[in-house]
Write an enzyme that holds these catalytic residues in place. Structure first.
Site, mmCIF file in Angstrom:
data_model
loop_
_atom_site.group_PDB
_atom_site.id
_atom_site.type_symbol
_atom_site.label_atom_id
_atom_site.label_comp_id
_atom_site.label_asym_id
_atom_site.label_seq_id
_atom_site.Cartn_x
_atom_site.Cartn_y
_atom_site.Cartn_z
ATOM 1 N N GLY A 73 0.800 -1.215 0.000
ATOM 2 C CA GLY A 73 0.000 0.000 0.000
ATOM 3 C C GLY A 73 0.831 1.263 0.000
ATOM 4 O O GLY A 73 0.420 2.305 -0.531
ATOM 5 N N ASN A 74 2.047 1.201 0.579
ATOM 6 C CA ASN A 74 2.915 2.373 0.609
ATOM 7 C C ASN A 74 3.337 2.796 -0.790
ATOM 8 O O ASN A 74 3.705 3.951 -1.015
ATOM 9 C CB ASN A 74 4.162 2.087 1.450
ATOM 10 C CG ASN A 74 4.973 0.921 0.896
ATOM 11 O OD1 ASN A 74 4.547 -0.219 0.989
ATOM 12 N ND2 ASN A 74 6.125 1.191 0.329
ATOM 13 N N LYS A 126 -3.778 -9.017 0.518
ATOM 14 C CA LYS A 126 -3.107 -8.918 -0.781
ATOM 15 C C LYS A 126 -1.905 -9.834 -0.884
ATOM 16 O O LYS A 126 -1.666 -10.453 -1.935
ATOM 17 C CB LYS A 126 -2.705 -7.459 -1.014
ATOM 18 C CG LYS A 126 -1.885 -7.201 -2.262
ATOM 19 C CD LYS A 126 -0.375 -7.211 -2.031
ATOM 20 C CE LYS A 126 0.070 -6.196 -1.010
ATOM 21 N NZ LYS A 126 1.546 -6.254 -0.773
ATOM 22 N N LYS A 179 3.424 -10.722 4.921
ATOM 23 C CA LYS A 179 4.444 -10.767 3.871
ATOM 24 C C LYS A 179 5.329 -12.001 4.046
ATOM 25 O O LYS A 179 5.659 -12.696 3.070
ATOM 26 C CB LYS A 179 5.265 -9.479 3.891
ATOM 27 C CG LYS A 179 4.431 -8.246 3.562
ATOM 28 C CD LYS A 179 5.180 -6.963 3.815
ATOM 29 C CE LYS A 179 4.355 -5.754 3.406
ATOM 30 N NZ LYS A 179 3.021 -5.686 4.043
#
Length: 311
Positions: A9-10, A211, A273
Site C-alpha cells: 500500500g505504501n 493482498k 508478507k
C-alpha cells in the site's frame, strides 16, 4: 524469469500516507520505474497491488453520503479500486517502459478471488477498515448491516472479515496475456472477494482478502519463478524496534517459519508478507523475496533483501 511483483500500500500513496489523486499518481509513477527495470532486464512481469488507502477513501464517501444514497458493498469498492489503480499503473508503466527502451503491451484485469462462506473469519470480523467515527455515525452505518467496534478514545471503527483466499479466478486471460508478452496487472487488493452459494452461483461478499496471501496463490497458479513482496523496508528483521534488531538476508524456508512461529513478525504488517513468501516457496516456488521497492531489481537476482529459498 517470470516475476510477480506485489506492491504494498505504501507504493500507492504519498510518503506521508496521503491518498490524493496527485500523490497516488506520483507514487505509482515511482513504482513503475522500478518495475520497468525488471522488464528491461528480460523478465516477464506480473504485478499486483494493495488498495487499503483507496478503499478507505471510498468508505468515507459511503459514510458521508449514507443519508442520500445507499453505501456500496466492499466487493464493489475492491472492484472500483482495481480499475482506478489499474489504469494509473498502465499509464505509468507505458511511460517507464518507453523510457528504458523496453516497450511492452500492457493489460490490467479486474480479478475475483474465491473465498469460502464457511471460513471462520466471517463469524468474527476483525479486520479494521476505514476511519474512526463517533458513536452516532457508527450507529447509522450499522443500520446498513455493517459491524462497528468501539476502539477507545479514538472512537468507533468498522471491522470486516478477512477470509483465506481459496482460488484466484479469471486466471485464463492473465495466463494468455503473459504468454503473449504482455505485462499484466491483476488481483489488486487481494482480488474482489466472491463466494459460491449452495446452488453454485458466485456473488460478492463483505470482506477483504489479504493482498500478500493472494499474491502467493497467484504466483503459484501462474508458474512464477520469483515472488517479490515490495514494502517500505529493505529487509525483514527480528527484534524490530529494539537494540537486538537483526536484518535477515538469505534464509531457508524452515528458518523463516520457525521465526514466524516464535512471533517475531507483527500481525497486519510484516507477518502476512512473511507468510506469503513461505507459502510460495513451500509450495514449490524457487525463491521469495521481501524488500523495499527501490531494490527489487537486485532482489530478483538474489542479491538483496530477505531472500527465502527451499530447505
Amino acid at each position: 524469469m517470470r516475476v510477480l511483483l506485489a506492491l504494498g500500500g505504501n507504493a500507492m500513496t504519498g510518503p506521508d500516507g496521503s491518498a490524493t489523486p496527485a500523490a497516488q499518481i506520483a507514487a505509482v509513477t515511482a513504482a513503475a520505474r522500478e518495475a520497468a527495470r525488471l522488464v528491461a532486464a528480460g523478465h516477464d512481469l506480473v504485478l499486483t497491488h494493495g488498495n487499503g488507502p483507496q478503499v478507505g477513501n471510498l468508505l468515507v464517501k459511503n459514510e458521508l453520503a449514507a443519508h442520500v444514497v445507499p453505501p456500496v458493498p466492499l466487493d464493489w469498492c475492491g472492484a472500483q479500486t482495481q480499475g482506478t489503480l489499474g489504469v494509473a499503473l498502465l499509464d505509468a508503466l507505458d511511460g517507464a517502459l518507453t523510457a528504458v527502451g523496453a516497450p511492452r503491451p500492457l493489460a490490467a484485469l479486474v480479478t475475483r478471488t474465491l473465498v469460502d462462506r464457511g471460513d471462520p473469519a466471517f463469524a468474527t470480523p476483525s479486520k479494521p477498515v476505514g476511519r474512526y467515527v463517533d458513536a452516532a455515525t457508527a450507529q447509522r452505518m450499522a443500520e446498513h448491516g455493517q459491524v462497528w467496534q468501539e476502539r477507545g478514545e479514538r472512537g468507533w471503527r468498522r471491522v470486516v472479515a478477512s477470509p483465506e483466499p481459496v482460488e484466484v479466478l479469471d486466471l485464463a486471460p492473465a495466463r494468455t496475456l503473459l504468454e503473449a508478452g504482455f505485462v499484466v496487472v491483476t488481483a489488486g487488493g487481494g482480488g474482489v472477494p466472491v463466494a459460491r452459494s449452495p446452488d453454485g452461483r458466485l456473488g460478492g461478499v463483505e470482506a477483504v482478502v489479504d493482498k500478500d496471501l493472494t499474491a502467493a496463490l497467484l504466483a503459484r497458479a501462474l508458474g512464477v519463478d520469483v515472488l517479490v513482496v515490495a514494502t517500505d523496508v529493505d529487509h525483514v528483521a527480528t527484534g524490530w524496534g529494539t537494540p537486538a534488531r537483526r536484518d535477515l538476508r538469505h534464509v531457508t524456508l524452515a528458518e523463516l517459519r520457525a521465526l514466524a512461529a516464535a512471533g517475531e513478525f507483527a500481525a497486519g504488517s510484516m507477518a502476512p508478507k512473511v507468510e506469503a513468501v513461505t507459502r510460495f516457496v513451500g509450495a514449490g516456488g524457487s525463491c521469495g523475496v521481501v524488500t523495499s521497492l527501490t531494490h527489487i531489481a537486485e532482489a530478483v537476482e538474489g542479491g538483496y533483501g530477505t531472500v527465502v529459498e527451499p530447505d
